[in-house]
Scaffold this active site. Sequence first.
Site, PDB file in Angstrom:
ATOM      1  N   SER A 135       0.903  -1.017  -0.138  1.00 51.86           N
ATOM      2  CA  SER A 135       0.083   0.036  -0.205  1.00 51.86           C
ATOM      3  C   SER A 135       0.872   1.314   0.054  1.00 51.86           C
ATOM      4  O   SER A 135       1.758   1.503   0.944  1.00 51.86           O
ATOM      5  CB  SER A 135      -1.039  -0.130   1.279  1.00 51.86           C
ATOM      6  N   LYS A 161      -1.172  -1.127  -4.508  1.00 56.68           N
ATOM      7  CA  LYS A 161      -2.140  -0.295  -4.008  1.00 56.68           C
ATOM      8  C   LYS A 161      -1.684   1.084  -3.944  1.00 56.68           C
ATOM      9  O   LYS A 161      -0.835   1.246  -3.246  1.00 56.68           O
ATOM     10  CB  LYS A 161      -2.768  -0.895  -2.783  1.00 56.68           C
ATOM     11  N   LYS A 163      -2.858   4.896  -2.378  1.00 53.89           N
ATOM     12  CA  LYS A 163      -4.022   5.576  -1.799  1.00 53.89           C
ATOM     13  C   LYS A 163      -4.549   6.679  -2.539  1.00 53.89           C
ATOM     14  O   LYS A 163      -3.512   7.382  -3.720  1.00 53.89           O
ATOM     15  CB  LYS A 163      -3.311   6.289  -0.541  1.00 53.89           C
ATOM     16  N   ASP A 188      -7.173   2.751  -3.157  1.00 52.55           N
ATOM     17  CA  ASP A 188      -7.731   2.722  -1.899  1.00 52.55           C
ATOM     18  C   ASP A 188      -8.277   4.318  -1.504  1.00 52.55           C
ATOM     19  O   ASP A 188      -7.336   5.113  -1.167  1.00 52.55           O
ATOM     20  CB  ASP A 188      -6.915   2.185  -0.756  1.00 52.55           C
ATOM     21  N   GLU A 213     -11.073   0.535  -3.406  1.00 51.98           N
ATOM     22  CA  GLU A 213     -11.462   0.136  -2.006  1.00 51.98           C
ATOM     23  C   GLU A 213     -12.186   1.325  -1.327  1.00 51.98           C
ATOM     24  O   GLU A 213     -11.540   2.430  -1.513  1.00 51.98           O
ATOM     25  CB  GLU A 213     -10.145  -0.203  -1.398  1.00 51.98           C
ATOM     26  N   ASP A 238     -13.892  -1.885   2.928  1.00 42.34           N
ATOM     27  CA  ASP A 238     -12.848  -1.965   4.224  1.00 42.34           C
ATOM     28  C   ASP A 238     -13.642  -1.340   5.322  1.00 42.34           C
ATOM     29  O   ASP A 238     -14.393  -2.309   6.108  1.00 42.34           O
ATOM     30  CB  ASP A 238     -11.608  -1.360   3.780  1.00 42.34           C
ATOM     31  N   LYS A 262      -9.714  -7.300   8.021  1.00 37.72           N
ATOM     32  CA  LYS A 262      -8.621  -6.818   9.391  1.00 37.72           C
ATOM     33  C   LYS A 262      -9.207  -7.356  10.632  1.00 37.72           C
ATOM     34  O   LYS A 262     -10.367  -6.740  10.828  1.00 37.72           O
ATOM     35  CB  LYS A 262      -8.545  -5.200   9.233  1.00 37.72           C
ATOM     36  N   GLY A 290      -3.925  -4.130   6.163  1.00 38.76           N
ATOM     37  CA  GLY A 290      -2.847  -3.905   6.939  1.00 38.76           C
ATOM     38  C   GLY A 290      -3.098  -2.554   7.706  1.00 38.76           C
ATOM     39  O   GLY A 290      -3.817  -1.870   7.296  1.00 38.76           O
TER      40      GLY A 290
END
Length: 370
Positions: A135, A161, A163, A188, A213, A238, A262, A290
């Site tokens: 990420s 991934k 952000k 994400d 995400e 998520d 998670k 994570g």
Amino acid sequence: MKIERLELRLLELPLVHFFETSFGRVDDKHFILVRADGDGESGFGECVADSDPYYSAETNETAWHIITEFIAPRVLGVEIAHPREVFASLKAIRGHNMAKAAVEMAVWDLYARQRGEPLWRVLGGVRDRIASGVSIGIQTSLGELAAKVERELAAGYRRIKIKVKPGWDLNAVRTVRERFGSIPLMVDANAAYTAAEAEHLAALDEYDLMMIEQPLDYDDIAEHARLQRRLKTPICLDESIKSIGLAREAIAAGACRIINIKPGRVGGFAESIRLHDLCAAHQIPVWHGGMLESGIGRAANIHLSTLSNFTLPGDVAASKRYFDPDLIEPPIEVASDGTIAVPAATGIGVAICDDRIARATIRHHVCGPD
Ligand code: OSB
Ligand code: MG
């Protein structure tokens, strides 16, 4: 088994690099480490709450309060047959899944150690290596982003991934696609968009992302369902999936095609296994999320990732991306094929460095006999 003593520490560890999401930047990691003692063994659980209530309503202070005042009295000295009973025994306490998970996961580790088995086996895992992804936080420039992606691909990671947030989305994705072609790529948003931005999000469809995400608000399943009908790109939830009931609602509504698990978000391993099984029954693939964990929480994540429906690479990467040194020795490493070996020793299976924990401790408390 019986928990005789719970030890809590609030730790402060500097991150190797700052990590920036749509809700801000962090330079240091502050988290609670729970140790559960029983029958001469100790188990560890890392709490994934942050200092601030941005990813979730919980914070380190609320988790500390809930564990010491409400969870400890319900688990200390109580005979249980299996760690899966812990979450159910805390039903009177509403919410506070991260606090519950930290204690519950310590009990699973303790249980596995008492039986002399690696955690993955008592969780029901089926593999001895897991596929790893990274990420990558919001960067200060597109050039910096490209450099980060290049480095992680060279290290072997199996998916990237990035952000995103308004103003750092289409440009970032376009940069990565133009430079690196058809790599496994996803984004994400950490709930940075509103339903009114559906048209803008639909522009991501042309980039063939594995998934987007949590584009919309953490408690809005209905709007995610509407958005998913509009997008070709699969939505992965998520923040929204805080319980099995909400997962069932989201799946029934068509709000997502993929779910990120998670344990801290759902209340521990037992609930994570239920969520995993629910998703498998509905052909929803899962991957392990994570929370910038230390090696202790990271090892726990690796063990859970061995369950059969974790078919997509997770956000479980090498220690050195986060902490130097980590709290464990040797650190978690990623092989050149982008996989991580599951620790084979008992429990979470990693050697914990007590001296490093002592140095990082900023608060300490014991529930039960000192
Ligand atoms: O949304 O997945 C998230 C980190 C902190 C809070 C929320 C998230 C993340 C990450 C980092 O994406 C994943 C990691 O590398 O641990
Ligand atoms: Mg996320």
